[in-house]
Design a protein around this motif. Structure first.
Motif, PDB file in Angstrom:
ATOM      1  N   THR A 269    -127.451-103.687 -27.700  1.00 24.50           N
ATOM      2  CA  THR A 269    -127.859-103.117 -28.889  1.00 24.50           C
ATOM      3  C   THR A 269    -128.418-101.770 -28.720  1.00 24.50           C
ATOM      4  O   THR A 269    -128.270-100.894 -29.710  1.00 24.50           O
ATOM      5  N   GLU A 270    -129.268-101.597 -27.833  1.00 22.63           N
ATOM      6  CA  GLU A 270    -130.082-100.497 -27.471  1.00 22.63           C
ATOM      7  C   GLU A 270    -129.233 -99.361 -27.208  1.00 22.63           C
ATOM      8  O   GLU A 270    -129.132 -98.112 -27.649  1.00 22.63           O
ATOM      9  N   THR A 271    -128.047 -99.753 -26.358  1.00 23.79           N
ATOM     10  CA  THR A 271    -127.052 -98.711 -25.941  1.00 23.79           C
ATOM     11  C   THR A 271    -126.267 -98.370 -27.170  1.00 23.79           C
ATOM     12  O   THR A 271    -126.058 -97.050 -27.409  1.00 23.79           O
ATOM     13  N   HIS A 272    -125.846 -99.195 -28.062  1.00 26.33           N
ATOM     14  CA  HIS A 272    -125.042 -98.837 -29.454  1.00 26.33           C
ATOM     15  C   HIS A 272    -126.003 -97.840 -30.274  1.00 26.33           C
ATOM     16  O   HIS A 272    -125.603 -97.191 -30.868  1.00 26.33           O
ATOM     17  N   LYS A 273    -127.112 -98.243 -30.445  1.00 27.18           N
ATOM     18  CA  LYS A 273    -128.096 -97.544 -31.514  1.00 27.18           C
ATOM     19  C   LYS A 273    -128.360 -96.253 -31.096  1.00 27.18           C
ATOM     20  O   LYS A 273    -127.977 -95.253 -32.114  1.00 27.18           O
ATOM     21  N   ALA A 274    -128.512 -95.896 -29.778  1.00 34.32           N
ATOM     22  CA  ALA A 274    -128.452 -94.538 -29.354  1.00 34.32           C
ATOM     23  C   ALA A 274    -127.032 -93.679 -29.438  1.00 34.32           C
ATOM     24  O   ALA A 274    -127.127 -92.616 -29.831  1.00 34.32           O
ATOM     25  N   PHE A 275    -125.934 -94.446 -29.346  1.00 37.51           N
ATOM     26  CA  PHE A 275    -124.639 -93.830 -29.475  1.00 37.51           C
ATOM     27  C   PHE A 275    -124.356 -93.570 -30.842  1.00 37.51           C
ATOM     28  O   PHE A 275    -124.100 -92.513 -31.247  1.00 37.51           O
ATOM     29  N   ILE A 276    -124.770 -94.143 -31.990  1.00 35.99           N
ATOM     30  CA  ILE A 276    -124.580 -94.166 -33.340  1.00 35.99           C
ATOM     31  C   ILE A 276    -125.570 -92.909 -33.780  1.00 35.99           C
ATOM     32  O   ILE A 276    -125.240 -92.318 -34.436  1.00 35.99           O
ATOM     33  N   ARG A 277    -126.746 -92.893 -33.238  1.00 38.55           N
ATOM     34  CA  ARG A 277    -127.610 -91.930 -33.699  1.00 38.55           C
ATOM     35  C   ARG A 277    -126.974 -90.534 -33.175  1.00 38.55           C
ATOM     36  O   ARG A 277    -127.237 -89.602 -33.885  1.00 38.55           O
ATOM     37  N   SER A 278    -126.352 -90.385 -32.199  1.00 38.62           N
ATOM     38  CA  SER A 278    -125.946 -89.076 -31.737  1.00 38.62           C
ATOM     39  C   SER A 278    -124.515 -88.845 -32.390  1.00 38.62           C
ATOM     40  O   SER A 278    -124.199 -87.609 -32.206  1.00 38.62           O
ATOM     41  N   ARG A 279    -123.634 -89.703 -32.970  1.00 41.71           N
ATOM     42  CA  ARG A 279    -122.269 -89.547 -33.400  1.00 41.71           C
ATOM     43  C   ARG A 279    -122.336 -89.685 -34.816  1.00 41.71           C
ATOM     44  O   ARG A 279    -121.444 -89.424 -35.368  1.00 41.71           O
ATOM     45  N   TRP A 280    -123.233 -90.140 -35.607  1.00 39.52           N
ATOM     46  CA  TRP A 280    -123.934 -90.426 -36.964  1.00 39.52           C
ATOM     47  C   TRP A 280    -122.937 -91.738 -37.223  1.00 39.52           C
ATOM     48  O   TRP A 280    -121.881 -92.325 -37.001  1.00 39.52           O
ATOM     49  N   MET A 281    -123.437 -92.419 -38.459  1.00 34.85           N
ATOM     50  CA  MET A 281    -123.080 -93.672 -38.913  1.00 34.85           C
ATOM     51  C   MET A 281    -121.806 -93.389 -39.678  1.00 34.85           C
ATOM     52  O   MET A 281    -121.589 -92.402 -40.811  1.00 34.85           O
ATOM     53  N   PRO A 282    -120.540 -94.193 -39.472  1.00 37.41           N
ATOM     54  CA  PRO A 282    -119.402 -94.066 -40.141  1.00 37.41           C
ATOM     55  C   PRO A 282    -119.428 -94.889 -41.774  1.00 37.41           C
ATOM     56  O   PRO A 282    -120.058 -95.781 -41.805  1.00 37.41           O
ATOM     57  N   ALA A 283    -118.720 -94.224 -42.556  1.00 35.37           N
ATOM     58  CA  ALA A 283    -118.716 -94.815 -43.920  1.00 35.37           C
ATOM     59  C   ALA A 283    -117.293 -94.434 -44.658  1.00 35.37           C
ATOM     60  O   ALA A 283    -116.821 -93.546 -44.036  1.00 35.37           O
ATOM     61  N   TRP A 284    -117.064 -94.728 -45.769  1.00 34.96           N
ATOM     62  CA  TRP A 284    -116.143 -94.289 -46.738  1.00 34.96           C
ATOM     63  C   TRP A 284    -116.660 -93.865 -48.076  1.00 34.96           C
ATOM     64  O   TRP A 284    -117.721 -94.466 -48.519  1.00 34.96           O
ATOM     65  N   VAL A 285    -115.886 -92.829 -48.593  1.00 36.26           N
ATOM     66  CA  VAL A 285    -116.428 -92.419 -49.880  1.00 36.26           C
ATOM     67  C   VAL A 285    -115.939 -93.515 -51.089  1.00 36.26           C
ATOM     68  O   VAL A 285    -114.627 -93.560 -51.232  1.00 36.26           O
ATOM     69  N   ASP A 286    -116.699 -93.836 -51.797  1.00 38.82           N
ATOM     70  CA  ASP A 286    -116.152 -94.921 -53.024  1.00 38.82           C
ATOM     71  C   ASP A 286    -115.918 -93.851 -54.053  1.00 38.82           C
ATOM     72  O   ASP A 286    -114.902 -94.070 -55.032  1.00 38.82           O
ATOM     73  N   ALA A 287    -117.009 -92.858 -54.577  1.00 38.53           N
ATOM     74  CA  ALA A 287    -116.894 -92.167 -55.729  1.00 38.53           C
ATOM     75  C   ALA A 287    -117.199 -90.963 -55.563  1.00 38.53           C
ATOM     76  O   ALA A 287    -118.358 -90.861 -54.778  1.00 38.53           O
TER      77      ALA A 287
END
Length: 423
Positions: A269-287
């Motif tokens: 979990t700690e490995t992945h948290k550091a990864f997402i903070r450096s690459r940004w959270m993915p999402a999609w646009v609803d509107a």
């Protein structure tokens, strides 16, 4: 009488139509999270990873000679989730050789698939040298998880029945069963798995060797021993097997208790948290609500499968940065100044949590923010990456963003599916 016959005929036709519709292959749509129950399931050995493009190859298990099945290309859906050691992960975290469980769909848009597109009925056919079903057309993955992740998600454990040991290697007979008990599941069957001196055995904070269990008297120095259904979690890989055995998987790790498994999950979990903070959270646009002079108010759904502490950083009035990204989640511009230089910026107006259990792939969290720079990549159903301004502003390695200096090509985008061999 005629009415009865007509009613029965109509009922039969409706039933046949509903059955046929249920059996039809399912293709996800843009802007909709596909239902897990529509996914096609298989498992196999991870043999190739292109982590920067979120794709790779898996040797899919069939009923024949496992080693002869050709590596089967797969691509993660933008909202597709990877789980390793019971925790969020990126493809780069999973060692080659790990046996993974796959829940996948047909390519949402075959024209832009990052991996080869196969005939829809491929899972019913034999590949060039492999088994029937070893190359399914469902190669766009919603959920990719290793053995302990799958067991924890479904409430399962491995129950060890018998051990045979000689010269620090041997086999274990075990069955994957519900943790609460057998429950009368007729599908439970025993499996013979190999292990050797490299197998890691975890207990609490300890990493044990086979010699440690022998010294404690838990395992014999040589010969067989009944293990009486001891409940554990297993990490499973594959390696070539002596003696003409067609398919036998190998134990890489044994977690003897909950504490040891929780420790492994925390590290991942700690490995992945550091990864997402450096690459940004993915999402999609609803509107998108368009304003004047490039201003807009955007509503986006954050993708699921992340640690809760990452979602907690999205709060009202906090400033965020947003970039359009490809379906591979690559930023469309990294450049020498990093993704921040080209990002749209603005403040969060509102954060809402959907009621009930969100579909797999979704966090159920919608973020509504205002920006004075609406770009082509920030449109309804498009994929974005979004980060709070408090997260680190770092530069990504060259392979993880698209174009630089104004150049762009399809090869830069994936590269094309031609990198995968044709068997």
């Amino acid at each position: 009488m005629n009415r009865v016959i007509l009613l029965l005929t109509l009922t039969s036709l409706l039933y046949a139509h509903a059955t046929a519709a249920a059996d039809e292959p399912f293709r996800p749509e843009a802007g909709k999270f596909p239902p897990l129950e529509k996914a096609y399931s298989y498992r196999g050995e991870l043999v190739f990873v292109d982590h920067a493009n979120r794709r790779g190859s898996i040797r899919v298990q069939g009923n024949g000679v496992f080693r002869r099945n050709e590596p089967h290309p797969f691509a993660m859906l933008p909202y597709g989730m990877v789980r390793y050691h019971g925790a969020p992960a990126d493809l780069r975290d999973i060692p080659l050789g790990t046996v993974l469980h796959v829940r996948a769909f047909l390519p949402p848009d075959p024209k832009i698939s990052a991996v080869p597109v196969l005939p829809v009925d491929s899972k019913d056919k034999r590949s060039s040298y492999g088994d029937i079903g070893s190359a399914p057309a469902e190669n766009h993955v919603l959920l990719l998880e290793d053995e302990p992740s799958r067991c924890q998600r479904e409430g399962l454990v491995w129950k060890l029945k018998e051990l045979e040991l000689k010269n620090n290697e041997g086999t274990i007979v075990a069955s994957r069963e519900p943790k609460a008990g057998p429950g009368g599941d007729s599908k439970v069957s025993e499996e013979t798995l190999s292990f050797d001196a490299a197998t890691r055995i975890w207990r609490g904070r300890e990493c044990l060797e086979i010699s440690d269990l022998i010294a404690e008297g838990a395992w014999p120095a040589s010969g067989k021993k009944l293990l009486n259904g001891q409940a554990v979690l297993l990490g499973i890989t594959w390696k070539p097997t002596l003696g003409g055995v067609f398919t036998r998987f190998h134990i890489s790790d044994i977690w003897l208790d909950d504490a040891s498994m929780q420790r492994a999950a925390k590290n991942q979990t700690e490995t992945h948290k550091a990864f997402i903070r450096s690459r940004w959270m993915p999402a999609w646009v609803d509107a998108v609500e368009y304003g004047k002079f490039g201003r807009a108010t955007v509503t986006a759904t954050l993708f699921g499968g992340m640690d809760v502490s990452l979602y907690d950083d999205y709060k009202k009035n906090r400033r965020v940065l947003v970039n359009g990204v490809e379906n591979t989640l690559k930023h469309t511009e990294g450049g020498t100044s990093g993704p921040t230089q080209m990002a749209s910026q603005g403040s969060i107006l509102d954060v809402t949590q959907a009621t009930g259990e969100p579909p797999l792939g979704s966090s159920g969290i919608q973020v509504r923010f205002e920006t004075d720079l609406i770009t082509e990549g920030i449109r309804p159903t498009r994929i974005i990456r979004i980060r709070p301004a408090s997260w680190p502003d770092v530069h990504m390695p060259r392979e993880e963003y698209l174009n630089s200096g104004g150049t762009f090509s399809h090869e830069d985008r994936f590269p094309t599916p031609d990198i995968f061999p044709k068997y």
